[in-house]
Each structure stands twice: as structure tokens, then as C-alpha cells.
Write a protein that holds these residues in place. Structure first.
Motif, short mmCIF file in Angstrom:
data_model
loop_
_atom_site.label_atom_id
_atom_site.label_comp_id
_atom_site.label_asym_id
_atom_site.label_seq_id
_atom_site.Cartn_x
_atom_site.Cartn_y
_atom_site.Cartn_z
N VAL A 22 -7.92 89.69 -90.25
CA VAL A 22 -7.54 89.08 -91.58
C VAL A 22 -6.45 88.27 -91.62
CG1 VAL A 22 -8.27 91.33 -92.57
CG2 VAL A 22 -5.64 90.84 -92.37
N ASP A 23 -6.81 86.65 -92.10
CA ASP A 23 -5.00 86.53 -92.62
C ASP A 23 -3.76 86.30 -93.30
OD1 ASP A 23 -7.19 84.81 -90.84
OD2 ASP A 23 -8.23 83.36 -92.85
N HIS A 24 -4.35 87.02 -93.97
CA HIS A 24 -3.53 87.64 -94.61
C HIS A 24 -2.93 89.43 -95.63
CE1 HIS A 24 -3.22 83.85 -97.06
NE2 HIS A 24 -4.46 84.62 -96.67
N VAL A 25 -2.05 90.33 -94.85
CA VAL A 25 -1.86 91.62 -94.83
C VAL A 25 -0.38 91.64 -96.17
CG1 VAL A 25 -0.97 93.56 -93.78
CG2 VAL A 25 -2.06 91.58 -92.85
N LEU A 26 -0.91 92.70 -97.35
CA LEU A 26 0.45 92.51 -98.21
C LEU A 26 0.85 94.40 -97.69
CD1 LEU A 26 -1.30 91.77 -101.59
CD2 LEU A 26 -0.08 90.33 -100.24
N MET A 27 2.08 94.25 -97.79
CA MET A 27 2.73 95.57 -97.69
C MET A 27 4.13 95.55 -98.44
SD MET A 27 3.83 94.44 -93.95
CE MET A 27 4.39 93.02 -93.73
N PRO A 28 3.56 96.64 -99.67
CA PRO A 28 4.50 97.24 -100.49
C PRO A 28 6.37 98.02 -99.53
CG PRO A 28 3.22 98.98 -100.45
CD PRO A 28 2.72 97.45 -99.45
N VAL A 29 6.86 97.30 -99.22
CA VAL A 29 8.13 97.88 -99.03
C VAL A 29 9.28 98.26 -100.17
CG1 VAL A 29 10.55 96.84 -97.38
CG2 VAL A 29 8.20 95.61 -97.55
N HIS A 30 10.11 98.83 -99.86
CA HIS A 30 11.10 99.98 -99.99
C HIS A 30 12.80 99.91 -99.44
CE1 HIS A 30 13.78 103.42 -101.27
NE2 HIS A 30 13.44 102.49 -102.68
N VAL A 31 13.37 98.66 -100.41
CA VAL A 31 15.31 98.46 -100.13
C VAL A 31 15.32 99.02 -100.42
CG1 VAL A 31 16.34 96.62 -100.67
CG2 VAL A 31 14.20 96.49 -100.70
N ASP A 32 15.85 100.28 -99.26
CA ASP A 32 16.61 101.44 -99.78
C ASP A 32 17.99 101.13 -100.17
OD1 ASP A 32 15.22 103.44 -98.69
OD2 ASP A 32 15.68 102.61 -96.54
N SER A 33 18.57 99.67 -100.09
CA SER A 33 20.07 99.97 -100.60
C SER A 33 19.92 98.88 -102.01
CB SER A 33 20.47 98.44 -99.65
OG SER A 33 20.02 97.65 -99.67
N MET A 34 19.04 99.42 -102.65
CA MET A 34 18.77 98.64 -104.21
C MET A 34 17.68 100.30 -104.70
SD MET A 34 17.77 94.77 -103.79
CE MET A 34 17.30 94.35 -104.89
N GLU A 35 17.31 101.04 -104.32
CA GLU A 35 16.40 102.18 -104.69
C GLU A 35 14.67 100.59 -105.45
OE1 GLU A 35 15.25 105.24 -103.80
OE2 GLU A 35 17.42 105.47 -102.48
N HIS A 36 14.49 100.05 -104.30
CA HIS A 36 14.09 98.89 -104.88
C HIS A 36 12.68 99.28 -104.02
CE1 HIS A 36 12.52 95.22 -107.55
NE2 HIS A 36 12.67 94.97 -106.42
N TRP A 37 11.72 98.93 -104.85
CA TRP A 37 9.82 98.12 -104.43
C TRP A 37 9.43 96.54 -104.73
CZ3 TRP A 37 7.55 101.16 -101.12
CH2 TRP A 37 8.28 103.19 -100.80
N ILE A 38 9.76 95.82 -103.17
CA ILE A 38 9.05 94.74 -103.36
C ILE A 38 7.52 94.76 -103.06
CG2 ILE A 38 11.46 93.46 -103.23
CD1 ILE A 38 11.31 93.14 -100.34
N LEU A 39 7.46 93.48 -102.74
CA LEU A 39 6.27 93.26 -101.77
C LEU A 39 6.16 92.40 -101.11
CD1 LEU A 39 2.82 93.54 -101.92
CD2 LEU A 39 2.76 91.62 -102.97
N VAL A 40 5.73 92.29 -99.43
CA VAL A 40 5.37 91.36 -98.96
C VAL A 40 4.40 90.50 -98.65
CG1 VAL A 40 7.01 90.49 -96.63
CG2 VAL A 40 7.82 91.97 -98.30
N HIS A 41 4.12 89.60 -97.95
CA HIS A 41 3.12 88.90 -97.28
C HIS A 41 3.37 88.18 -96.17
CE1 HIS A 41 0.40 85.20 -97.86
NE2 HIS A 41 -0.11 85.79 -97.62
N PHE A 42 1.98 88.92 -95.35
CA PHE A 42 2.20 88.62 -93.61
C PHE A 42 1.34 86.98 -93.72
CE2 PHE A 42 0.18 88.81 -89.14
CZ PHE A 42 1.56 87.93 -89.03
N ASP A 43 1.45 85.86 -94.33
CA ASP A 43 0.80 84.69 -93.90
C ASP A 43 0.31 84.57 -92.42
OD1 ASP A 43 -0.40 82.12 -93.82
OD2 ASP A 43 0.49 81.61 -95.59
N VAL A 44 -0.35 85.03 -91.42
CA VAL A 44 -1.14 85.26 -89.90
C VAL A 44 -0.43 83.57 -89.69
CG1 VAL A 44 -2.33 85.03 -88.35
CG2 VAL A 44 -1.80 86.88 -90.41
N HIS A 45 -1.60 82.37 -90.59
CA HIS A 45 -1.88 81.20 -89.94
C HIS A 45 -0.25 80.92 -90.73
CE1 HIS A 45 -6.00 81.12 -88.92
NE2 HIS A 45 -6.42 81.66 -90.85
#
Length: 191
Positions: free
Chosen positions: A23-46
Motif C-alpha cells: 500500500v501507499d497510505h496507512v491510516l492509524m487511529p491514535v489515542h493521545v493519553d495526555s488529552m484522552e483524545h483520539w486522532i487519525l494519523v496518515h503514513f504517506d509512504v512515498h
């Protein structure tokens, strides 16, 4: 090699997991513990970077999210190198500005995605799902223009209900029943 991150990268952790080398793109939901908050992170391979999809307002909160993802930017290249990711990807332009003069284990660049709708209530999970869905369908500009949280919640509720009904009627299992396939594979090869 027995870490859960390696299983994700190699495509063994979930039944529907695709190996990252394919794949060229990986999407990862990430929990930011210090905020008790979820974000989305996109790994762009190229482009060799991590893009943060972030739904809260304010630079203080943004800084906490950046600090969390900076850790990923340092660790992820080591896991990718461990599994031979960069050498297996013959399609990467190693002379591009994103790869030239860098070792495979150098940290990834980290960027905040600008202009996204921001949450008003405690609904970061809805935003993570919306960011992922709109990204996958190439519709981030549509999301930026006209995003209605309650309408999206209703849509998700209906889709989850329909999925549950199909699962009952057809009798199939969920992905969580298949975790850890790499571990099982490694155990079988050791005996």
C-alpha cells in the motif's frame, strides 16, 4: 519481530489487514493519553511523512498531539527497517527530496492537516472515522465544506446496525477472532 506493530506492518494482525509493502497510505487511529483524545494519523509512504488529522481547537492541544506523533516518527522507521520494508519497495524514488540523504531509520516528517472541521463536543471518535472515510474516498475537500456531526453519527449508527444484522443472518465472524496470525505462523515454523 514478535511485536504487535510488526504484525500490523506485515499484514498479520487482523483478518482484513493488508501488508504495508502493498500500500501507499496507512491510516492509524491514535489515542493521545495526555488529552484522552483520539486522532487519525496518515503514513504517506512515498512522501515519507506522517500527517495528523486533528479535530480539537487550540495550539496547546495541538502541541500534545504533535509530541505523541513525534514518538511514532522516530520508532516507525526502525520497525520498517526491521521487516525490510524500504528494500522491498522497489517503487520508492530514493533520489526524491523525501528519501535522498536520509537513512531508513531517520525520523519521518510530521505535518498537521489544515482546514479540517473541528469538534464542538466530546466526539473525537466520530471525527476520526469521518476523516478516514473521506480520505479513503478522496473527498477531504467535501468534508471541509459541509460536515454535520449529527448526520454522520446517524449514518454510522445505521451502518453498524445493518452490519450486525448481516452478521446474524449470514453467521460470519469478526476480525477480532483472528488476531495474532503472525505469532501462530512463527510458532508453527519453530516446531
Amino acid at each position: 519481530m514478535e511485536d504487535i506493530i510488526v504484525e500490523y506492518i506485515l499484514g498479520y494482525y487482523m483478518h482484513c489487514n493488508t501488508p504495508w509493502i502493498d500500500v501507499d497510505h496507512v491510516l492509524m487511529p491514535v489515542h493521545v493519553d495526555s488529552m484522552e483524545h483520539w486522532i487519525l494519523v496518515h503514513f504517506d509512504v512515498h512522501n515519507r511523512c506522517l500527517n495528523i488529522f486533528y479535530s480539537l481547537q487550540g495550539k496547546l492541544n495541538e502541541g500534545k498531539a504533535l509530541r505523541t506523533i513525534k514518538r511514532f516518527s522516530f520508532l516507525l522507521p526502525y520497525f520498517l527497517e526491521l521487516v525490510g520494508f524500504f528494500s522491498a519497495r522497489k517503487d520508492l524514488n530514493l533520489s526524491s527530496e523525501f528519501y535522498a540523504n536520509k537513512k531508513p531509520t531517520d525520523p519521518l516528517e510530521v505535518y498537521m492537516v489544515e482546514g479540517l472541521p473541528e469538534q464542538q463536543l466530546n466526539d473525537c471518535g466520530v471525527f476520526v472515522i469521518a476523516y478516514a472515510e473521506y480520505f479513503i474516498h478522496g473527498m477531504l475537500d467535501e468534508l471541509k465544506k459541509n460536515f454535520q456531526v449529527q448526520n454522520y453519527r446517524n449514518k454510522l449508527s445505521l451502518e453498524l446496525y445493518m452490519h450486525g444484522k448481516k452478521k446474524q443472518i449470514k453467521g460470519y465472524e469478526s476480525d477480532f477472532d483472528f488476531k495474532g496470525r503472525l505469532s501462530k505462523k512463527m510458532k508453527n515454523t519453530k516446531t
